[in-house]
Design a protein around this motif. Structure first.
Motif, PDB file in Angstrom:
ATOM      1  N   VAL A 132       0.864  -1.171   0.000  1.00  0.00           N
ATOM      2  CA  VAL A 132       0.000   0.000   0.000  1.00  0.00           C
ATOM      3  C   VAL A 132       0.912   1.236   0.000  1.00  0.00           C
ATOM      4  CG1 VAL A 132      -1.740   1.303   1.279  1.00  0.00           C
ATOM      5  CG2 VAL A 132      -1.840  -1.210   1.230  1.00  0.00           C
ATOM      6  N   VAL A 133       0.734   2.102  -0.977  1.00  0.00           N
ATOM      7  CA  VAL A 133       1.656   3.222  -1.166  1.00  0.00           C
ATOM      8  C   VAL A 133       0.915   4.554  -1.011  1.00  0.00           C
ATOM      9  CG1 VAL A 133       3.428   4.208  -2.670  1.00  0.00           C
ATOM     10  CG2 VAL A 133       2.867   1.764  -2.845  1.00  0.00           C
ATOM     11  N   VAL A 134       1.449   5.409  -0.155  1.00  0.00           N
ATOM     12  CA  VAL A 134       0.843   6.715   0.131  1.00  0.00           C
ATOM     13  C   VAL A 134       1.782   7.815  -0.373  1.00  0.00           C
ATOM     14  CG1 VAL A 134      -0.017   8.215   1.984  1.00  0.00           C
ATOM     15  CG2 VAL A 134      -0.174   5.727   2.238  1.00  0.00           C
ATOM     16  N   PRO A 135       1.393   8.528  -1.430  1.00  0.00           N
ATOM     17  CA  PRO A 135       2.277   9.580  -1.946  1.00  0.00           C
ATOM     18  C   PRO A 135       2.281  10.806  -1.039  1.00  0.00           C
ATOM     19  CG  PRO A 135       0.229   9.537  -3.195  1.00  0.00           C
ATOM     20  CD  PRO A 135       0.145   8.400  -2.218  1.00  0.00           C
ATOM     21  N   LEU A 136       3.457  11.392  -0.859  1.00  0.00           N
ATOM     22  CA  LEU A 136       3.622  12.541   0.034  1.00  0.00           C
ATOM     23  C   LEU A 136       4.275  13.700  -0.703  1.00  0.00           C
ATOM     24  CD1 LEU A 136       5.244  10.762   3.127  1.00  0.00           C
ATOM     25  CD2 LEU A 136       2.808  11.191   2.742  1.00  0.00           C
ATOM     26  N   ALA A 137       4.010  14.906  -0.225  1.00  0.00           N
ATOM     27  CA  ALA A 137       4.834  16.039  -0.627  1.00  0.00           C
ATOM     28  C   ALA A 137       6.185  15.850   0.059  1.00  0.00           C
ATOM     29  CB  ALA A 137       4.176  17.337  -0.187  1.00  0.00           C
ATOM     30  N   THR A 138       7.272  16.200  -0.613  1.00  0.00           N
ATOM     31  CA  THR A 138       8.601  16.012  -0.005  1.00  0.00           C
ATOM     32  C   THR A 138       8.846  17.117   1.004  1.00  0.00           C
ATOM     33  OG1 THR A 138       9.453  17.120  -1.960  1.00  0.00           O
ATOM     34  CG2 THR A 138       9.732  14.763  -1.868  1.00  0.00           C
ATOM     35  N   ARG A 139       8.333  16.899   2.199  1.00  0.00           N
ATOM     36  CA  ARG A 139       8.364  17.961   3.203  1.00  0.00           C
ATOM     37  C   ARG A 139       9.008  17.509   4.499  1.00  0.00           C
ATOM     38  NH1 ARG A 139       2.693  20.144   3.210  1.00  0.00           N
ATOM     39  NH2 ARG A 139       3.257  20.731   1.089  1.00  0.00           N
ATOM     40  N   LEU A 140       8.724  16.284   4.922  1.00  0.00           N
ATOM     41  CA  LEU A 140       9.197  15.822   6.223  1.00  0.00           C
ATOM     42  C   LEU A 140      10.393  14.890   6.072  1.00  0.00           C
ATOM     43  CD1 LEU A 140       5.638  15.094   7.669  1.00  0.00           C
ATOM     44  CD2 LEU A 140       7.069  17.108   8.133  1.00  0.00           C
ATOM     45  N   GLU A 141      11.213  14.861   7.106  1.00  0.00           N
ATOM     46  CA  GLU A 141      12.401  14.001   7.097  1.00  0.00           C
ATOM     47  C   GLU A 141      11.994  12.528   7.244  1.00  0.00           C
ATOM     48  OE1 GLU A 141      15.600  15.048   6.759  1.00  0.00           O
ATOM     49  OE2 GLU A 141      15.051  17.167   6.698  1.00  0.00           O
ATOM     50  N   TYR A 142      12.918  11.657   6.875  1.00  0.00           N
ATOM     51  CA  TYR A 142      12.679  10.215   7.007  1.00  0.00           C
ATOM     52  C   TYR A 142      12.240   9.831   8.417  1.00  0.00           C
ATOM     53  CZ  TYR A 142      14.024   8.062   2.559  1.00  0.00           C
ATOM     54  OH  TYR A 142      14.043   7.632   1.257  1.00  0.00           O
ATOM     55  N   ALA A 143      12.925  10.370   9.418  1.00  0.00           N
ATOM     56  CA  ALA A 143      12.635   9.953  10.797  1.00  0.00           C
ATOM     57  C   ALA A 143      11.180  10.229  11.163  1.00  0.00           C
ATOM     58  CB  ALA A 143      13.577  10.674  11.758  1.00  0.00           C
ATOM     59  N   THR A 144      10.657  11.366  10.717  1.00  0.00           N
ATOM     60  CA  THR A 144       9.275  11.744  11.035  1.00  0.00           C
ATOM     61  C   THR A 144       8.292  10.826  10.317  1.00  0.00           C
ATOM     62  OG1 THR A 144      10.102  14.007  11.085  1.00  0.00           O
ATOM     63  CG2 THR A 144       7.706  13.725  11.142  1.00  0.00           C
ATOM     64  N   VAL A 145       8.553  10.587   9.047  1.00  0.00           N
ATOM     65  CA  VAL A 145       7.657   9.742   8.250  1.00  0.00           C
ATOM     66  C   VAL A 145       7.689   8.301   8.769  1.00  0.00           C
ATOM     67  CG1 VAL A 145       7.228   8.806   5.947  1.00  0.00           C
ATOM     68  CG2 VAL A 145       7.821  11.225   6.228  1.00  0.00           C
ATOM     69  N   LYS A 146       8.868   7.852   9.165  1.00  0.00           N
ATOM     70  CA  LYS A 146       8.981   6.495   9.696  1.00  0.00           C
ATOM     71  C   LYS A 146       8.224   6.375  11.017  1.00  0.00           C
ATOM     72  CE  LYS A 146      12.317   3.019  11.135  1.00  0.00           C
ATOM     73  NZ  LYS A 146      13.748   2.775  11.409  1.00  0.00           N
ATOM     74  N   SER A 147       8.323   7.395  11.857  1.00  0.00           N
ATOM     75  CA  SER A 147       7.610   7.284  13.130  1.00  0.00           C
ATOM     76  C   SER A 147       6.101   7.363  12.914  1.00  0.00           C
ATOM     77  CB  SER A 147       8.101   8.298  14.162  1.00  0.00           C
ATOM     78  OG  SER A 147       7.771   9.592  13.762  1.00  0.00           O
TER      79      SER A 147
END
Ligand code: ATP
Ligand code: MN
Length: 257
Positions: A132-147
């Motif tokens: 399942v893939v959720v497209p994002l605006a490139t705004r947040l860092e990896y750590a935030t998206v991972k959490s």
């Protein structure tokens, strides 16, 4: 396949002796130079050898010529490599999980995402499960998206514990669908849409519409033998709107907390 590869650091599964022989997982340019692939400067990912991208048809053909079967990609693009432009929930059925439960799990994930005002797209993995893939605006860092993805999966497992596991390992997954959020960390990869898989039967990771999830019978519904013919009959791209959908998980993080 190219739009799913362009500018994305990759890992390749190469099978010089066929898929029954030894497979090589290659993330960097160090071993064999493949003409046409782009090797990026070292400071793109400090402390690691140069990252590779497949940006052109020539590069794709070159990788194929060098016996690449699987193309795995990062969740971010080279120009902003520290900020993912998507989050992926990898649905892995544990031992003894009925396929109907995997289908249902995918729809439940979609529903919870919709509750969080996030639109998602679906593809088969070409292996056992679904992505399942959720497209994002490139705004947040990896750590935030991972959490975020961790909080999401924990919530899922807490709400519907008979169906979902947020903890890896065969014992925890028994009879459940394990949703792997660890794919969302920096440097992690997932098999790209349209990639073949170096497994018996050679499944293909196929983008599908949500309506199709009830019709398919496995994560390897399409294979290298059937994918091309199937696609030749498709008149609409189920992922057409994926490319223009830019979302943020900022509000979802707050709601999950
Ligand atoms: P399935 O639906 O069967 O689970 P999948 O594509 O979701 O298929 P795997 O192919 O099992 O999952 O890959 C698991 C993870 O490990 C992915 O993030 C992938 O990029 C990575 N990976 C795959 N092969 C290797 C390897 N040989 N070495 C290191 N990492 C790998
Ligand atoms: Mn999986």
């Amino acid at each position: 396949m190219l739009p799913h590869l362009k500018d994305r650091p990759i890992a390749l599964v190469r099978a010089p002796d066929g898929i029954d022989g030894q497979l090589f997982f290659q993330k960097h340019a160090e071993r064999t130079a493949m003409p046409g692939l782009t090797a990026h400067e070292r400071d793109l990912w400090p402390g690691h050898p140069p990252l590779l991208t497949v940006d052109t048809l020539d590069a794709l053909l070159s990788a194929a010529q060098m016996n690449t079967i699987e193309f795995h990609t990062w969740n971010s693009l080279v120009p902003v490599v520290s900020k993912p432009d998507r989050v992926i929930f990898d649905l892995d059925p544990g031992d003894g999980v009925k396929w109907s439960h995997v289908q249902e799990a995918a729809l439940l994930v979609r529903t919870l995402l919709a509750e969080l005002k996030l639109e998602a797209w679906l593809k088969t993995s070409g292996g056992k499960g679904l992505h399942v893939v959720v497209p994002l605006a490139t705004r947040l860092e990896y750590a935030t998206v991972k959490s975020f993805s961790q909080a999401f999966v924990r919530h899922l497992a807490r709400t519907i514990p008979e169906r979902f596991s947020a903890v890896s390992g065969p014992a925890n997954r028994l009879g459940k669908v394990y949703v792997d959020y660890l794919r969302n960390g920096k440097g992690q990869t997932t098999a790209a849409a349209f990639s073949a898989r170096a497994r018996p039967g050679m499944g293909v990771s196929m983008p599908i519409a949500w309506e199709q999830v009830t019709e398919i019978k496995s994560g390897a519904q399409w294979t290298v033998q059937t994918a091309r013919e199937y696609l030749s009959f498709q008149t609409q791209d189920p992922w057409a709107a994926y490319w223009t959908t830019k979302q943020t998980v900022a509000a979802a993080i707050k709601r999950l907390a």
